[in-house]
Enzyme design. Structure first.
Site, PDB file in Angstrom:
ATOM      1  N   LYS A 183      27.306  51.330  45.878  1.00  0.00           N
ATOM      2  CA  LYS A 183      28.555  51.900  45.349  1.00  0.00           C
ATOM      3  C   LYS A 183      28.581  51.664  43.854  1.00  0.00           C
ATOM      4  O   LYS A 183      28.747  50.544  43.390  1.00  0.00           O
ATOM      5  CB  LYS A 183      29.793  51.273  45.985  1.00  0.00           C
ATOM      6  CG  LYS A 183      31.010  52.172  45.728  1.00  0.00           C
ATOM      7  CD  LYS A 183      32.332  51.469  45.867  1.00  0.00           C
ATOM      8  CE  LYS A 183      32.833  50.926  44.550  1.00  0.00           C
ATOM      9  NZ  LYS A 183      33.013  51.911  43.470  1.00  0.00           N
ATOM     10  N   GLU A 258      27.220  39.018  39.124  1.00  0.00           N
ATOM     11  CA  GLU A 258      26.809  39.138  37.715  1.00  0.00           C
ATOM     12  C   GLU A 258      28.032  39.659  36.971  1.00  0.00           C
ATOM     13  O   GLU A 258      28.371  40.836  37.088  1.00  0.00           O
ATOM     14  CB  GLU A 258      25.631  40.114  37.584  1.00  0.00           C
ATOM     15  CG  GLU A 258      24.446  39.816  38.500  1.00  0.00           C
ATOM     16  CD  GLU A 258      23.682  38.558  38.116  1.00  0.00           C
ATOM     17  OE1 GLU A 258      23.693  38.210  36.919  1.00  0.00           O
ATOM     18  OE2 GLU A 258      23.092  37.924  39.008  1.00  0.00           O
ATOM     19  N   CYS A 292      27.576  43.599  28.930  1.00  0.00           N
ATOM     20  CA  CYS A 292      27.979  42.252  29.339  1.00  0.00           C
ATOM     21  C   CYS A 292      27.419  41.213  28.377  1.00  0.00           C
ATOM     22  O   CYS A 292      28.028  40.182  28.144  1.00  0.00           O
ATOM     23  CB  CYS A 292      27.496  41.978  30.751  1.00  0.00           C
ATOM     24  SG  CYS A 292      25.727  42.174  30.954  1.00  0.00           S
ATOM     25  N   GLU A 391      37.192  39.219  27.146  1.00  0.00           N
ATOM     26  CA  GLU A 391      36.108  40.191  26.970  1.00  0.00           C
ATOM     27  C   GLU A 391      36.717  41.537  26.598  1.00  0.00           C
ATOM     28  O   GLU A 391      37.542  42.074  27.344  1.00  0.00           O
ATOM     29  CB  GLU A 391      35.323  40.313  28.284  1.00  0.00           C
ATOM     30  CG  GLU A 391      34.109  41.198  28.163  1.00  0.00           C
ATOM     31  CD  GLU A 391      33.366  41.377  29.473  1.00  0.00           C
ATOM     32  OE1 GLU A 391      34.008  41.517  30.527  1.00  0.00           O
ATOM     33  OE2 GLU A 391      32.122  41.393  29.429  1.00  0.00           O
TER      34      GLU A 391
HETATM   35  P1  NAD Z   1      34.854  46.281  37.756  1.00  0.00           P
HETATM   36  O1  NAD Z   1      34.791  44.905  38.264  1.00  0.00           O
HETATM   37  O2  NAD Z   1      36.165  46.904  37.526  1.00  0.00           O
HETATM   38  O3  NAD Z   1      34.079  47.275  38.747  1.00  0.00           O
HETATM   39  C1  NAD Z   1      32.733  47.107  39.131  1.00  0.00           C
HETATM   40  C2  NAD Z   1      32.524  47.787  40.468  1.00  0.00           C
HETATM   41  O4  NAD Z   1      33.260  47.103  41.468  1.00  0.00           O
HETATM   42  C3  NAD Z   1      32.974  49.233  40.524  1.00  0.00           C
HETATM   43  O5  NAD Z   1      32.044  49.975  41.299  1.00  0.00           O
HETATM   44  C4  NAD Z   1      34.315  49.136  41.225  1.00  0.00           C
HETATM   45  O6  NAD Z   1      34.700  50.320  41.883  1.00  0.00           O
HETATM   46  C5  NAD Z   1      34.029  48.026  42.216  1.00  0.00           C
HETATM   47  N1  NAD Z   1      35.213  47.311  42.722  1.00  0.00           N
HETATM   48  C6  NAD Z   1      36.398  47.089  42.084  1.00  0.00           C
HETATM   49  N2  NAD Z   1      37.222  46.381  42.892  1.00  0.00           N
HETATM   50  C7  NAD Z   1      36.544  46.140  44.041  1.00  0.00           C
HETATM   51  C8  NAD Z   1      36.866  45.460  45.252  1.00  0.00           C
HETATM   52  N3  NAD Z   1      38.047  44.856  45.435  1.00  0.00           N
HETATM   53  N4  NAD Z   1      35.939  45.410  46.227  1.00  0.00           N
HETATM   54  C9  NAD Z   1      34.732  45.977  46.045  1.00  0.00           C
HETATM   55  N5  NAD Z   1      34.372  46.661  44.938  1.00  0.00           N
HETATM   56  C10 NAD Z   1      35.268  46.731  43.940  1.00  0.00           C
HETATM   57  O7  NAD Z   1      33.965  46.250  36.462  1.00  0.00           O
HETATM   58  P2  NAD Z   1      33.777  47.398  35.401  1.00  0.00           P
HETATM   59  O8  NAD Z   1      34.989  47.503  34.568  1.00  0.00           O
HETATM   60  O9  NAD Z   1      33.286  48.623  36.120  1.00  0.00           O
HETATM   61  O10 NAD Z   1      32.549  46.821  34.545  1.00  0.00           O
HETATM   62  C11 NAD Z   1      32.682  46.060  33.406  1.00  0.00           C
HETATM   63  C12 NAD Z   1      32.400  44.608  33.695  1.00  0.00           C
HETATM   64  O11 NAD Z   1      31.097  44.431  34.217  1.00  0.00           O
HETATM   65  C13 NAD Z   1      32.449  43.763  32.431  1.00  0.00           C
HETATM   66  O12 NAD Z   1      33.180  42.584  32.685  1.00  0.00           O
HETATM   67  C14 NAD Z   1      30.977  43.428  32.180  1.00  0.00           C
HETATM   68  O13 NAD Z   1      30.768  42.255  31.459  1.00  0.00           O
HETATM   69  C15 NAD Z   1      30.471  43.337  33.569  1.00  0.00           C
HETATM   70  N6  NAD Z   1      29.004  43.478  33.576  1.00  0.00           N
HETATM   71  C16 NAD Z   1      28.253  42.371  33.863  1.00  0.00           C
HETATM   72  C17 NAD Z   1      26.859  42.453  33.829  1.00  0.00           C
HETATM   73  C18 NAD Z   1      26.001  41.256  34.116  1.00  0.00           C
HETATM   74  O14 NAD Z   1      24.798  41.419  34.335  1.00  0.00           O
HETATM   75  N7  NAD Z   1      26.532  40.051  34.117  1.00  0.00           N
HETATM   76  C19 NAD Z   1      26.249  43.674  33.508  1.00  0.00           C
HETATM   77  C20 NAD Z   1      27.060  44.775  33.230  1.00  0.00           C
HETATM   78  C21 NAD Z   1      28.443  44.667  33.274  1.00  0.00           C
END
Ligand code: NAD
Length: 498
Positions: A183, A258, A292, A391
């Protein structure tokens, strides 16, 4: 004249289950091009029933062994074919990614997407070299450890590097014999969705990699809570990571998280300042700052700070903002409207908290449409200001001045996050001291971010649990089973003999 080639975009992006597109359901979400704010497709959201169908397809594929039962050589050949087919479609995939995320095409095509090809080849090579080991424990027993796949795994990823992140998880899940349901973010499904078809073309059996689309609260939650899902590999925000870990805990599911970062980039007085300047700019403005591992807190030794800040700001003002499909563009629009508004909101916070706006902090001029934010730099009053603790995830640098290296290390560690830290220094003693003291999963010295899956990548503290590197992925995506064979008759335990 615009000569950029374009590719077809499906009017409706639906789930991919058992090697086929699912019939789209009624709930639709818009898929937007952030450079024009125009809708380019619709996303058909998978409800709980459709998500269950995808999980059941993965479960059937797991149980009949159509993937896990293949010999290592056969799996390896499929991974190599995925690498080949992906490399033949890199232009298309990069274009789709840019259309949907606003990441400048030049960077998507040059860095993010070729890495996918390298990743699949990396895992294919691993399969050709890895065997289970057996050990004799004195002459009484022969013991050996088998490594079994977890089974069905959920692979949930965000919008900032959709295909690079989702495909890494797919490669690892496949290498260790799992089947999966992917997903990606509901905001940016285009390239990942197209990749599903390429996986089938490369010979991944039906049902082994499935994809569902939709919001986290609907599709993501249905995926995480389904009992057949044994592991969840998640990349995304820290709060979502916490929610997923809580939802997974009652069923004792394995989680790999992550999460976010607020990385310090420490520039000491001994640094090669030209290289450090280039890297500081790239560290925060590459991929529109939506990374990130962005070096978002730039900590400057007072001895070099004035000159460095002046040069940083001059360069930040010269960055070419524009259409992400244009090869000259260095920074494109942010990925979607609510995120754009949130990032601009930090400029407001910067003022409220008494920080000094050095440049940017506004919607970029000259764009009628699109989520464009000027590359921004703020001189922070203190590390406790919200700008330094939260962030921002945009082209938004926060600069701080320090006197002694120990102070810089303390500031770097004064964060809920612990993903990456950067250090620029020509002194070995400082480097070794910092490498030991920094509380992050990754420390980069005199270099920008670079990833090598022979080594672990992941965060301390609120930046995550688990590591994406070959060993961490082996731990996550497979499980030990120890087999013991008695070589002599067991010691007598004569129950019921007398
Ligand atoms: P997000 O947490 O809002 O969403 C990530 C994914 O999770 C999406 O597919 C979303 O639909 C899904 N999701 C949301 N709520 C959920 C739930 N309750 N159950 C299951 N799935 C759910 O994150 P975002 O805004 O899409 O991404 C940005 C974040 O990702 C930033 O904080 C960034 O630092 C982090 N990030 C981390 C890494 C790493 O390797 N550490 C890499 C890239 C991005």
């Amino acid at each position: 004249m615009n000569t950029i080639k374009s590719w077809p975009v499906p009017p409706v992006v639906s789930s991919y289950i058992d090697g086929k597109r699912a019939v789209p359901g009624a709930m639709r979400l818009p898929v937007i091009n952030p450079a024009t704010e125009q809708q380019v497709a619709e996303l058909a959201e998978a409800d709980a029933a459709e998500t269950t169908r995808a999980i059941e397809a993965a479960q059937r594929a797991h149980l009949d062994g159509r993937w896990s039962g293949l010999k290592a050589q056969a799996k390896r050949e499929v991974l190599q074919r995925i690498a080949r087919v992906t490399s033949e479609h890199l232009d298309e995939l990069a274009w789709l990614e840019t259309l949907n995320t606003g990441l400048p095409l030049r960077y998507a095509r040059q860095f993010q997407l070729p890495r996918i090809v390298r990743n699949f080849n990396f895992f294919a090579d691993y399969l050709s070299q890895h065997v289970e080991r057996a050990g004799m424990d004195d002459d009484a027993y022969l013991r050996f450890v088998l490594r079994d796949p977890l089974g069905v795994v959920a692979l949930i990823s965000p919008w900032n590097a959709p295909l690079a992140l989702a495909s890494t998880k797919i490669a690892a899940a496949l290498t260790f014999g799992n089947t999966c349901v992917v997903k990606t973010s509901e905001q940016t499904p285009l390239a990942v969705s197209r990749f599903m078809e390429l996986l089938s073309e490369a010979g991944v059996p039906d049902g082994v990699v499935n994809m569902v689309n939709g919001r986290g609260t609907v599709t993501g939650n249905a995926l995480v809570c389904h009992p057949a899902v044994r592991g969840i590999s998640f990349t995304g925000g820290t709060e979502t990571g916490r929610a997923i870990a809580s939802a997974a805990a009652p069923a004792l599911k394995r989680v790999d998280l992550e999460l976010g970062g607020k990385s310090a980039n420490i520039i000491t007085e001994s640094a090669d300042l030209d290289r450090a300047l280039d890297a500081a700019l790239a560290g925060i403005y590459l991929n529109n700052g939506q990374q990130c591992f962005a070096g978002s807190r730039i900590l400057l030794s007072r001895k070099i700070a004035d000159d460095f800040i002046e040069r940083f700001v001059t360069r930040a003002r010269r960055i070419r903002l524009g259409d992400p499909l244009d090869a000259a563009t260095e920074v494109g629009p942010l990925a979607f409207e609510s995120h754009y508004r949130r990032v601009l909101g930090f400029a407001e916070l910067a003022r409220e908290d008494g920080n000094t706006l050095l440049t940017g902090g506004r919607r970029a001029e000259g764009f009628e449409r699109g989520y464009y934010v000027e590359p921004t730099a703020v001189l922070a009053r203190t590390n406790s200001t919200r700008l330094c603790q939260q962030e921002i995830f945009g082209p938004f640098a926060t600069l701080l001045v320090y006197d002694e290296l120990d102070e810089a290390l303390a500031i770097a560690n004064d964060s809920a996050y612990g993903l990456v830290s950067y250090l620029w220094s020509e002194r070995l003693d400082d480097t070794m001291r910092a490498a030991r003291a920094l509380q992050t999963g990754v420390v980069l010295v005199n270099t920008n971010m670079t990833l090598d899956f022979r080594f672990p990548f992941g965060g301390y503290k609120d930046s995550g649990v688990g590591r994406e590197g070959i060993e961490g992925m082996r731990q996550f995506y497979s499980q030990d089973k120890v087999v013991t064979i008695g070589l002599r008759p067991p010691a007598p335990l004569p129950f019921g003999k007398s």
